[in-house]
Design a protein around this motif. Structure first.
Motif, PDB file in Angstrom:
ATOM      1  N   GLU A  82       0.813  -1.217   0.000  1.00 58.67           N
ATOM      2  CA  GLU A  82       0.000   0.000   0.000  1.00 58.67           C
ATOM      3  C   GLU A  82       0.847   1.267   0.000  1.00 58.67           C
ATOM      4  O   GLU A  82       0.423   2.304  -0.497  1.00 58.67           O
ATOM      5  CB  GLU A  82      -0.911   0.010   1.229  1.00 58.67           C
ATOM      6  N   GLU A  83       2.042   1.181   0.559  1.00 60.04           N
ATOM      7  CA  GLU A  83       2.859   2.377   0.746  1.00 60.04           C
ATOM      8  C   GLU A  83       3.739   2.718  -0.447  1.00 60.04           C
ATOM      9  O   GLU A  83       4.376   3.768  -0.463  1.00 60.04           O
ATOM     10  CB  GLU A  83       3.777   2.193   1.973  1.00 60.04           C
ATOM     11  N   LEU A  84       3.808   1.854  -1.448  1.00 62.22           N
ATOM     12  CA  LEU A  84       4.775   2.019  -2.538  1.00 62.22           C
ATOM     13  C   LEU A  84       4.077   2.307  -3.856  1.00 62.22           C
ATOM     14  O   LEU A  84       3.075   1.677  -4.197  1.00 62.22           O
ATOM     15  CB  LEU A  84       5.627   0.756  -2.667  1.00 62.22           C
ATOM     16  N   GLU A  85       4.622   3.262  -4.602  1.00 58.30           N
ATOM     17  CA  GLU A  85       4.135   3.525  -5.951  1.00 58.30           C
ATOM     18  C   GLU A  85       5.307   3.886  -6.856  1.00 58.30           C
ATOM     19  O   GLU A  85       6.322   4.420  -6.404  1.00 58.30           O
ATOM     20  CB  GLU A  85       3.108   4.659  -5.962  1.00 58.30           C
ATOM     21  N   VAL A  86       5.170   3.555  -8.145  1.00 52.97           N
ATOM     22  CA  VAL A  86       6.133   3.981  -9.151  1.00 52.97           C
ATOM     23  C   VAL A  86       5.502   5.134  -9.934  1.00 52.97           C
ATOM     24  O   VAL A  86       4.287   5.164 -10.153  1.00 52.97           O
ATOM     25  CB  VAL A  86       6.528   2.829 -10.098  1.00 52.97           C
ATOM     26  N   ILE A  87       6.342   6.079 -10.358  1.00 51.39           N
ATOM     27  CA  ILE A  87       5.854   7.306 -10.970  1.00 51.39           C
ATOM     28  C   ILE A  87       6.675   7.620 -12.210  1.00 51.39           C
ATOM     29  O   ILE A  87       7.917   7.644 -12.162  1.00 51.39           O
ATOM     30  CB  ILE A  87       5.954   8.494  -9.991  1.00 51.39           C
ATOM     31  N   ALA A  88       5.996   7.887 -13.315  1.00 54.26           N
ATOM     32  CA  ALA A  88       6.633   8.373 -14.539  1.00 54.26           C
ATOM     33  C   ALA A  88       6.094   9.772 -14.819  1.00 54.26           C
ATOM     34  O   ALA A  88       4.876   9.985 -14.821  1.00 54.26           O
ATOM     35  CB  ALA A  88       6.340   7.443 -15.714  1.00 54.26           C
ATOM     36  N   GLU A  89       6.992  10.737 -15.057  1.00 52.14           N
ATOM     37  CA  GLU A  89       6.602  12.124 -15.285  1.00 52.14           C
ATOM     38  C   GLU A  89       7.206  12.629 -16.587  1.00 52.14           C
ATOM     39  O   GLU A  89       8.410  12.442 -16.836  1.00 52.14           O
ATOM     40  CB  GLU A  89       7.062  13.015 -14.129  1.00 52.14           C
ATOM     41  N   ILE A  90       6.369  13.276 -17.395  1.00 50.14           N
ATOM     42  CA  ILE A  90       6.807  13.791 -18.698  1.00 50.14           C
ATOM     43  C   ILE A  90       6.336  15.228 -18.851  1.00 50.14           C
ATOM     44  O   ILE A  90       5.178  15.551 -18.549  1.00 50.14           O
ATOM     45  CB  ILE A  90       6.237  12.940 -19.854  1.00 50.14           C
ATOM     46  N   GLN A  91       7.216  16.098 -19.336  1.00 52.24           N
ATOM     47  CA  GLN A  91       6.871  17.462 -19.722  1.00 52.24           C
ATOM     48  C   GLN A  91       7.420  17.711 -21.119  1.00 52.24           C
ATOM     49  O   GLN A  91       8.614  17.496 -21.372  1.00 52.24           O
ATOM     50  CB  GLN A  91       7.450  18.496 -18.752  1.00 52.24           C
ATOM     51  N   TYR A  92       6.553  18.163 -22.015  1.00 44.38           N
ATOM     52  CA  TYR A  92       6.968  18.459 -23.389  1.00 44.38           C
ATOM     53  C   TYR A  92       6.502  19.870 -23.736  1.00 44.38           C
ATOM     54  O   TYR A  92       5.321  20.186 -23.587  1.00 44.38           O
ATOM     55  CB  TYR A  92       6.370  17.453 -24.374  1.00 44.38           C
TER      56      TYR A  92
END
Length: 322
Positions: A82-92
């Motif tokens: 419950e405490e863990l997440e993976v994150i992908a972030e993109i700015q164009y």
């Protein structure tokens, strides 16, 4: 810079206390601010946070201006716990740079980051505040516990895709294709309406573009659907230092979808920045399975097996006595 590195070593050193996260009834989005909240989205939850921002930049000394749009996308997924997440972030970003008679159209990735966040400590886990039935004053008194923040750590990496025209370093300084990033996250809840999120980030570690950044975001819920925020973000690096202030609001359509709007302005004019954006956040929670306690009268296969074994042993003892 050595003192900064020592600070982050200290932060990592105090993260040995482990606690638990939580799946919220309503979507928990980082938008419309730029800070990252301490809590994860929940195991097997997929969440999308996207937006379009108008960007305006003008430099009083160099005499140029740039105007255009930037697209933002963050994908969050709860894994393992419950405490863990993976994150992908993109700015164009796509804009047009103008300097006198010179014009140039620019486009490229401003950010491409992949990382993971883990909730280390939740002050509300296994804590239940019981009302005092004999004192109204005791129930309304100031509670110091709200100053204890939820704490999380983020670790990730920046990836450079092609040449970007949007950094402020000299043309002879090339940005590396890979650089680490770590963030310490604290989140306080004051009463039932106020939330303060603090981020301290060491970005692009070990490169010429290394910087220390902070974000302070104060959010207030006005009712069940509307909330507003005010935010201050600071950058401290060799090639770029600045401070940015933002305000905005979010509207909760339902427990899985939110729309937002915000505007931001920095404090200097070399360059001066103005951003205004809109966005939405959406959560796909069909795969989430909440841990439930079995209702009276319902038994698992193991429970039935153990119960049957116990009845047989009790019968044997009864027969032996007779």
């Amino acid at each position: 810079m050595k003192s900064i590195q020592a600070l982050f070593i200290l932060i990592f050193g105090i993260t040995s206390q482990i606690s638990f996260g939580q799946f919220t009834d309503e979507i928990n989005s980082n938008r419309p601010g730029k800070s990252m909240m301490a809590f994860a989205v929940g195991k097997k939850i997929i969440q999308t946070e996207a937006g379009v921002t108008y960007v305006s930049e003008d430099h009083n000394l160099l005499g140029y201006e740039a105007k255009g749009f930037m697209g933002e996308l963050a994908l969050r997924y709860g894994v393992w716990k419950e405490e863990l997440e993976v994150i992908a972030e993109i700015q164009y970003q796509n804009d047009k740079l103008t300097s006198g008679a010179f014009e140039e159209k620019r486009s490229g990735f401003k950010q491409l980051t992949l990382g993971a966040k883990y909730l280390i400590y939740d002050p509300f886990k296994n804590y239940e505040e019981k009302p005092n039935l004999y004192s109204w004053k005791a129930n309304k008194k100031f509670k110091w516990r709200q100053f204890i923040p939820a704490f999380a750590m983020y670790a990730g990496a920046n990836f450079a895709v092609g040449e970007t025209p949007f950094n402020y370093a000299p043309a002879t300084i090339e940005e590396p294709s890979f650089s680490p990033k770590v963030t310490a996250i604290a989140q306080n809840h004051f009463g039932g309406r106020w939330v303060l999120v603090t981020n301290l980030t060491y970005d692009k570690i070990g490169t010429d573009f290394a910087s220390i950044n902070y974000i302070l975001t104060l959010t207030r819920g006005f009712n069940a659907q509307w909330s507003g925020f005010i935010e201050n973000q600071g950058y401290m690096g060799d090639y770029y230092s600045d401070g940015v202030f933002r305000i905005g609001a979010a509207f909760l359509f339902d427990k899985h979808m939110q729309v937002d709007a915000s505007i931001g302005k920095n404090i200097k004019d070399t360059p001066g920045l103005l951003n205004a954006g809109i966005g939405f956040s959406w959560r796909f929670a069909d795969q989430y399975q909440e841990v439930q306690i079995a209702k009276p009268g319902t038994e698992s296969k193991t429970d039935k097996k153990m119960k049957k074994k116990g009845e047989k042993e009790a019968k044997k003892r009864k027969d032996a006595v007779e």
